[in-house]
Design an enzyme around this catalytic site. Structure first.
Site, PDB file in Angstrom:
ATOM      1  CD  GLU A 460      -2.954  -1.233   2.189  1.00  0.00           C
ATOM      2  OE1 GLU A 460      -4.168  -1.350   1.938  1.00  0.00           O
ATOM      3  OE2 GLU A 460      -2.501  -1.226   3.349  1.00  0.00           O
ATOM      4  CD  GLU A 527      -3.879  -6.596   3.061  1.00  0.00           C
ATOM      5  OE1 GLU A 527      -4.916  -5.986   3.434  1.00  0.00           O
ATOM      6  OE2 GLU A 527      -2.732  -6.129   3.140  1.00  0.00           O
TER       7      GLU A 527
END
Length: 1014
Positions: A460, A527
């Site tokens: 991220e 994820e």
């Protein structure tokens, strides 16, 4: 040239390592072959773990600036434990934030600025004598993990500086060491340039949190080694190439002897060479090697022996290796020629008492728990883990995505919106050296572990040239692995960064859209299934894609362990705390608790679903036999025993065990060998099939169940009618209707509008009358999609209703009482609850919801149930239902129809925030008993029901933010539901429960159950 420390380095993007030694492999080394074969703790290492002297300052201006000088007396300082976090040892406070930077709102900063007044400093001092076996030898120090930046001095002399919290930093102490007592000083800063690169979703700590040790090296030493254990294209020949970087005290010839042993201790290959250079490569080959995989993690052992020019053995290096080939073939990831599916989980290093200080025992418990629950892969979210973790993954068999220490989430995403105007590293090439340093440090340390299949460029951090260059680096130094990075999803110009399409929390439909539109890369969910609190609903929608689409190659649940810290409440009782509980602001509160195991490492009920859906072997029974589908890539079923059991109405009739052989990627149908008698009775039958271990394994004991399947069927019709005999006496009072039989009485109140008394043998069972219940205590996922806002009228409807009619009907053999309720939320919603009393004291309860006219304007119902209270003494539960762990409409795939027992207090799952928990679907019967075995039994009639039995009401749970806020227990609360909505789990910030698991307000609902006395 002598270097002097400078505090300005903390905010200088160009300074991240001063005098730090180059990163190298994490191998060990010994003086003798005997030692190397046993691999005891290295004699050439000396641990500095333990008590250090310590001073804490809230910012650099208040630190003891000259503490490193020999004349500065630190011996009266406090003690602190190393490894350990400063904030968990009485200094400062831990802080949890997810994406925002921890100073947000206190300081307006942009990279690489750091707060001047809020930058805690830990000054550490360790006094030590050099061990005798290290005297007159080079002396080095290794810090395995320090957060986030630190300076080192020895005996008043500056040694070096380093950033990157999660890879080793090593320094040469030789020029500064003295005989006798040495004074080692370490100054640790919580904030540095590196803080901008370490914005992971975790607790913000600082300090020396991994091992610290001194070490020395012999005159000839393998400083670094790169072991490449590959296979040729046919997968029949193992090619072992070992590149060494040597450190020699003299530039003289070195003899290198390499010996490769198999797991049984036999020599399978040897090689030797002489060299005058500091670099050398030793090559050998193995015919038909045993291959490494998570299914069968076969490890060879390589011994490298270094001899000096006189033929004297100087050093022996043992190294475990696994032959495997991991590559893309026709856009599909393959291991040893077979398509791989990752059944993975993300794992933070965490311990509920010590934070990110984890022991080998913690790691072993984690890896055994993962293996026992069919997890085959782990992502080291979001930083390189303790080096020992990879050794265990090699040995026990887990596939690893090794992720570098990089996350800059707060620099490009604010309140969920992508806004990369000041994102780092992006295309800011001045940040490339500090970022690349992290990639190099991870690669060099971890490169020899066969368990690592994929390098990850971080997490991220958006995308750009810097991260693209990191990917290019990994590919250039290691073509044997693939490279992962999810962030290109937001910036497709940098798509080449990742070898695979990787997304977070994509819905199943979105994944299918990708897979059916000419995909160019294989897909993984790095994820998915955000397991916050009571979650993981609908996971089957993802695992069903595994066999449907070859380019779907699995995913990694978020995440493994709740990041909750033990804390004491004001009365001294321990509880697991989350963000904000330490007075930390800003914070993201309980968003740190997303584990499929609790912070104490006990599996949560969610693990039941994980274990079933991650099975490599599927058992699909019917009435005649079982289809055994072996989806393993490399191993057959010979290590397991098949067991099958026939139950009738929960009672075991027959059990048998037999060996079974199914080759990998094959399936076999095995007929059952049933006995004839006892199989024609009317009623419900259930067949359980299990595969269990024949022998103990590293990760589990003999008898451990690795696979399960069940088949439920019925013989004959459901018996709906009651034929109880006896007389009933009905008393029509002014306020109450009483129904009396032998040794029991039932009372219905016109004023209350419900059943108010159920009296069995002198004992009152009803503490609070049954009332319609539409509300459940909101789960974390419910809160994430604002259920209280959207469906809060059902909260009100559950608290207040009006009984508008009561009817009594007396017939031979039974008496019926029917209540009709209206609700302020809508004059078109009507609920009827009918009770039929029989002469044996049993009650049949029928609850009906009608809102077919006008219901379409109402929000979805969390549940449709009846709720009542019993005395708290009735705390023993005996179930015949789907279980044994809690389950919900969208999380019941892994539940089995079985009998099991628990206590009411144990039905409440240990989520860090009280919420709906403990439900069971498919309930046939549940007995609620006191210590004497007396009480009531709730039985389904027409269709199985759902039951949630708890010490607390939904409203008590709703009002509590921590378990200690719940009231003392006075009742057993029984919620009998026709249906409850699913719990969801696609994410925890807005993803709704899937449509098929939602209760829409415009549909009629009805359920029936009996209450029997026990």
């Amino acid at each position: 040239m002598k270097t002097h420390s400078n505090v300005s380095w903390l905010r200088d993007v160009n300074v991240f390592a001063v005098n730090r030694l180059p990163a190298h492999s994490d191998h060990v080394y010994y003086e003798t072959v005997e030692e190397a074969k046993k691999e005891p703790p290295m004699s050439m290492r000396h641990s500095l773990n333990g008590h250090w002297k310590f001073h804490y300052a809230i910012n650099p201006n208040t630190r003891p600036k000259e503490f490193y000088q020999l004349g500065f007396d630190c011996k009266c300082w406090d003690d602190i434990l190393v490894p350990g976090h400063i904030q968990l040892q009485g200094y400062g406070k831990p802080q949890y934030v997810n994406t925002m930077y921890p100073w947000d709102g206190h300081h307006h900063l942009r990279p690489p600025e750091i707060p001047e007044d809020d930058n805690p400093v830990g000054s550490y001092v360790k006094y030590f004598d050099i061990p005798n076996n290290m005297s007159n030898h080079p002396l080095f120090i290794s810090f395995q993990g320090v957060e986030t930046a630190f300076y080192v001095w020895l005996n008043g002399e500056f040694v070096g500086y380093s950033e990157d919290s999660f890879t080793p930093a090593e320094f040469d102490l030789t020029p500064y060491a003295v005989e006798g007592e040495n004074k080692l000083c370490v100054e640790v800063y919580q904030r540095s340039t590196g803080s901008w690169l370490e914005d992971q979703d975790f607790w913000r700590f600082s300090g020396i949190f991994r091992d610290v040790y001194l070490y020395t090296i012999p005159n000839i030493h393998v400083y670094d080694m790169h072991v490449r254990a590959d296979l040729d294209r046919s997968l029949q020949t193992g090619i072992l190439e070992t590149t060494l970087e040597l450190k020699r005290s003299q530039e003289k010839e070195v003899m290198i002897v390499a010996e490769l042993y198999d797991a049984e201790g036999a020599v399978v290959a040897t090689a030797d060479m002489k060299t005058n250079q500091d670099q050398a490569t030793v090559s050998m080959s193995v015919d038909s090697p045993a291959l490494w995989s998570a299914e069968d993690p076969y490890l060879y052992k390589l011994f490298l022996k270094l001899f000096d020019e006189n033929g004297t053995l100087v050093e022996v290096v043992p190294q475990k290796i696994g032959f495997r080939r991991f590559e893309l073939v026709n856009n599909i990831m393959t291991l040893n020629g077979k398509r791989i599916v990752f059944k993975g989980v993300n794992r933070h290093e965490f311990n509920g008492r010590t934070g990110r200080v984890v022991t080998k025992e913690d790691m072993l418990e984690d890896i055994k728990t993962m293996k026992k629950h069919n997890i085959n892969a782990v992502r080291t979210s979001h930083y390189p883990n303790n080096s020992e973790w990879y050794q265990l993954c090699d040995e026990y068999g887990l596939y690893v995505i090794d992720e570098m220490n990089l996350e800059t989430h707060g620099s490009w995403q604010k309140l969920g919106k992508v806004e990369p105007s000041w994102n780092i590293p992006g295309n800011h090439l001045e940040w490339e050296p500090i970022v690349m340093d992290r990639a190099v440090s991870m690669f060099e340390r971890d490169k020899n572990h066969p368990s690592i299949l994929i390098w990850s460029c971080g997490n991220e951090s958006y995308a750009g040239e810097v991260i693209l260059n990191v990917s290019r680096y990994f590919k250039s130094v290691d073509p044997s692995r693939l490279v992962h990075y999810e962030g290109v999803f937001h910036a497709r110009a940098y798509d080449a960064t990742s070898d695979m399409e990787s997304r977070m929390y994509a819905k199943p439909k979105d994944i299918e859209d990708y897979l059916t539109n000419d995909p160019k890369k294989p897909y993984i969910s790095c994820e998915y299934m955000h397991a916050m609190g009571n979650s993981l609903g609908g996971m089957h929608k993802y695992t069903e894609l595994e066999q449907k689409y070859p380019m779907y190659q699995g995913g990694f649940i978020w995440d493994y362990i709740d990041q909750a810290l033990l804390k004491k409440d004001r009365y001294g009782k321990e509880y697991f705390a989350y963000g904000g509980d330490f007075g930390d602001r800003p914070t993201d509160y309980s968003f740190c608790a997303n584990g499929i195991v609790y912070a104490d490492r006990k599996p949560s009920p969610k693990m039941q679903e994980v274990k079933f859906l991650y099975q490599n072997i599927k058992l699909v029974p019917d009435r005649e036999g079982v289809l055994v589908k072996n989806e393993n890539l490399f191993t057959d079923t010979s290590a397991y025993q098949l067991e099958y059991v026939l139950y009738w109405e929960g009672t075991e009739l027959y059990r048998k065990k037999q060996d079974v052989f199914v080759a990998p990627q094959e399936e076999v149908y095995l007929p059952f060998d049933w006995l004839e008698q006892g199989m024609n009775e009317s009623g419900e039958y259930c067949i359980h099939t299990m595969l269990t271990l024949k022998q103990d394994q590293l990760w589990a004991e003999k008898g451990h169940e690795v696979a399960f399947g069940q088949h439920v069927y019925r013989m004959g019709a459901i018996q709906k009618e009651r034929n109880a005999r006896g007389a009933l006496k009905v008393v029509h009072g002014d306020v109450n209707i009483g129904i009396h039989g032998e040794d029991f009485s039932v009372l219905f109140s016109k004023a209350v509008g419900s059943l108010v008394s159920l009296h069995y043998a002198g004992k009152e069972m009803i503490e609070q009358p049954p009332m319609p219940l539409f509300w459940r205590a909101t789960t974390d996922n419910d809160k994430g999609c604002s259920q209280l806002y959207h469906s809060g009228i059902w909260y009100a409807a559950s608290l207040a209703r009006k009984c508008v009619n009561m009817e009594v009907e007396e017939k031979p053999g039974h008496v019926s009482v029917l209540f009709t309720y209206h609700f302020a939320i809508s004059d078109r919603v009507e609920v009827k609850v009918g009770y039929t009393v029989f002469p044996d004291g049993s009650l049949r309860v029928r609850s009906t919801y009608q809102a077919s006219k006008g219901g379409e304007t109402l929000p979805q119902l969390p549940m449709f149930a009846l709720s009542f209270k019993l005395p708290a003494d009735y705390e023993q539960l005996e179930w015949y239902a789907l279980g044994p762990e809690e389950n919900y409409a969208d999380r019941a795939t892994g539940a089995r129809l079985c009998t099991f027992k628990n206590k009411v207090e144990d039905s409440l799952s240990q989520y860090v925030t009280p919420q709906e928990s403990g439900n069971r679907t498919g309930v046939r019967t549940v007995k609620i008993l006191d210590a004497n075995g007396q009480g009531i039994e709730v039985c389904s009639v027409e269709e199985p029901i759902e039951c949630q039995i708890s010490p607390y009401t939904a409203f008590e749970l709703e009002q509590a933010s921590h378990p200690y806020e719940l009231p003392n227990v006075h009742y057993t609360v029984v919620n009998v539901a026709g249906k409850q909505m699913g719990v969801g789990g696609d994410d925890s910030w807005g993803a709704p429960v899937h449509d098929e698991y939602v209760l829409k307000a415009d549909q009629d609902l009805e359920f029936v159950f009996d209450i029997n006395r026990v």
